[in-house]
Scaffold this active site. Structure first.
Site, mmCIF file in Angstrom:
data_model
loop_
_atom_site.group_PDB
_atom_site.id
_atom_site.type_symbol
_atom_site.label_atom_id
_atom_site.label_comp_id
_atom_site.label_asym_id
_atom_site.label_seq_id
_atom_site.Cartn_x
_atom_site.Cartn_y
_atom_site.Cartn_z
ATOM 1 N N SER A 160 0.835 -1.215 0.000
ATOM 2 C CA SER A 160 0.000 0.000 0.000
ATOM 3 C C SER A 160 0.862 1.253 0.000
ATOM 4 C CB SER A 160 -0.929 0.005 1.214
ATOM 5 O OG SER A 160 -1.829 -1.072 1.123
ATOM 6 N N GLU A 174 -6.105 -3.336 -3.394
ATOM 7 C CA GLU A 174 -7.072 -4.381 -2.999
ATOM 8 C C GLU A 174 -8.479 -4.068 -3.531
ATOM 9 O OE1 GLU A 174 -6.593 -7.163 -1.552
ATOM 10 O OE2 GLU A 174 -4.651 -7.003 -0.601
#
Lengths: 288, 266
Positions: free
Chosen positions: A47, A161
């Site tokens: 991330s 995601e």
């Protein structure tokens, strides 16, 4: 013309007792119309990599350039995990037009783009445009949030995601979106734990482990050598494990292993065990 | 995660202040606050500032982190100083320096404003030191213990303690959520540091609306999850009852009289 990440490192809360390194010497390049899947266990820096790539975090070392210019927030479209939690406007169309308006697009044009984006995510414009974003189901809200990024028409997109928490229809939508983005010439980076779903649909793969890239290459290379997943301390994805299992059944069943694996992997498999296996008991799943 | 929360975040440690009973820490902070507001001289302020500096040193909490907790207060602090230092009746005020007509600067008022600002800073630093060195559970337990006598008056002490504990627990989570939404809106082209005051205030709407919607949703889910685990708030017991050690009593017995002396005589 590419999204270029060169030797970046990033440390959170630098200089405090809470500091921790998130990325070390990461380099990658995404060309227009290409897609890259980033795989890694939780905490490997996936991330953070996307946030740095989207210009939302400034790397401590290295640089990120978008078509030759240093990346800035808004130039690379970023779809966060559960992006539906960012919806805020009174109407769905107003929320989607928010990004283009921030980019200085004239009002009419921004709303035109918003309608296009709403259609692109498969929602009926007339039915949805005037509704409140808080009245939507989870899957619909996710589509609206993604439409908000699509309306900005970024040349590159990063998705964190995107399938998390979605049902089958939602996941199928994300897969179609990926294909749609590639065909439109948008360069895409996807972070996902759903390796089975994305691996057959991307061009490149990056394996991250403990803040570093442990492997990168073509998706087909990884499919051909699924044991590479162990480098990132990850288990082999189910379909590739299935492919390996099929390869171990030599002499027992009659079918083209490569063909079955290719079917299961969406036509991208090139590394399955070669050749036909001689028939003894008939078809897959038959009685022993 | 990335986000640093300057206030309300527990920084684990094994120092004397970390291991001190939370009730004592609360008691000392109350005494410190009394000294802060009862005293009126610069000597007392300097002494209390020195005590705070030593406290942070003993707790091994970097002052840089503590100072970040003061950042959100900067507007109030500057306003306090300016409100006391500037005057619109420079002509009639003693010692005021006229700048434009009746508008002027009062050196004495400036010092008064500085004094009040310092008082606010020390108060925040003192309470921050408690939260930096005490985890939420210990703090909630301490409050429950201190409020126990109020049960006789039918005050829902356990519920209040649970609410307090949950509120503390969710400060970092909420801050993290806010940071995520700020980033997401930045990615949608919002520029938080551009434009005038009104524009800067308005750009926070896309952050605050989803943040509050998310908070209410989270609160609702949490309440349901607690009910599902049969929470009633009544008759709750602890695995480890906090026990006051000798050093805790000594700390309390030294800090309270000292604060009274500073507050009353300095």
């Amino acid at each position: 013309m590419s999204l270029l990440v060169e030797s970046i490192s990033y440390e959170y809360a630098k200089g405090t007792t809470l500091s921790h390194r998130a990325l070390e010497d990461i380099s990658l390049a995404v060309q227009p119309g290409e897609s890259t899947l980033v795989i890694g266990s939780t905490g490997s820096g996936k991330s953070t990599l996307l946030r740095v790539t989207a210009g939302l975090l400034k790397p401590d070392k290295g640089s990120v350039t978008c078509d030759g210019a240093p990346v800035e927030a808004g130039k690379v479209g970023m779809v966060f995990q559960q992006p539906e939690s960012q919806l805020f406007a009174e109407t769905i169309l107003g929320d989607i037009a928010f990004g283009p308006l921030n980019l200085g697009i004239p009002h009419d044009k921004a709303y035109e783009r918003a309608e296009d984006a709403l259609m692109r995510v498969g929602l009926d414009v007339e039915e949805f445009k005037g509704r409140s974003p808080f009245s939507l189901s989870g899957g619909q809200a996710r589509r609206v949030a993604i439409a908000g990024i699509l309306a900005m028409q970024p040349p590159y997109m990063v998705l964190d995601e995107p399938t998390a928490g979605l049902d089958g229809a939602g996941r199928a939508f994300i897969e179609r979106l990926l294909v749609d983005l590639r065909s439109n010439g948008t360069g895409v980076i996807v972070v996902s734990h759903d390796v089975d779903e994305f691996l057959p649909k991307v061009d490149h793969v990056i394996l991250l482990a403990e803040r570093r890239i442990v492997w990168k290459g073509l998706a087909r290379e990884l499919i051909g050598n699924p044991y590479l997943f162990s480098r990132a301390n990850l288990p082999m994805p189910d379909l590739l494990a299935f492919q390996e299992d099929l390869g171990c059944m030599k002499g027992s069943y009659s079918f083209d292993v490569e063909a079955v694996a290719a079917w299961a992997l969406g036509g991208y498999c090139v590394g399955g065990p070669a050749g036909h296996i001689h028939a003894e008991h008939g078809m897959v799943g038959g009685e022993d | 995660m990335a986000f640093q929360v300057p206030f309300g975040q527990y920084l684990p440690g094994t120092t004397f202040i970390h291991t001190c009973d939370a009730r004592v820490k609360i008691g000392v902070v109350i005494a410190f606050t009394f000294a802060l507001f009862a005293s009126s001289g610069w000597w007392a302020m300097a002494l209390l500032a020195a005590v705070m500096w030593l406290g942070y040193g003993f707790a091994h909490v970097p002052f840089k982190i503590a100072a970040k907790g003061l950042k959100p207060l900067s507007f109030i602090l500057i306003f306090t100083v300016l409100a006391n230092a500037l005057t619109f009746s420079a002509g009639s005020s003693d010692g005021a320096i006229a700048l434009f007509g009746n508008f002027g600067f009062k050196p004495e008022g400036f010092l008064t404003g500085l004094y009040y600002s310092l008082r606010i800073c020390l108060l925040v630093l003192a309470t921050s030191l408690v939260t930096f060195t005490t985890n939420a559970v210990a703090l909630a337990d301490a409050l429950t213990s201190l409020m126990r006598p109020l049960r006789a008056l039918h005050v829902p002490v356990d519920d209040i303690a649970t609410m307090f504990s949950i509120a503390l627990r969710f400060i970092p989570t909420t801050a993290e959520e806010a940071e995520k939404i700020v980033m997401a809106q930045t990615a949608r082209g919002v520029k938080f540091n551009e434009g005038g005051l009104l524009k800067r205030a308005r750009v926070w709407v896309p952050v605050l609306v989803p943040l509050f919607v998310g908070l209410f949703r989270r609160a609702d889910e949490l309440a349901c999850a607690m009910e599902a685990r049969c929470y009633t708030g009544i008759g709750r017991t602890r695995l480890h009852e906090p026990v006051m050690l000798m050093r805790d009593w000594v700390t309390l017995c030294l800090a309270v009289p000292l604060s009274v002396v500073i507050g009353v005589f300095l």
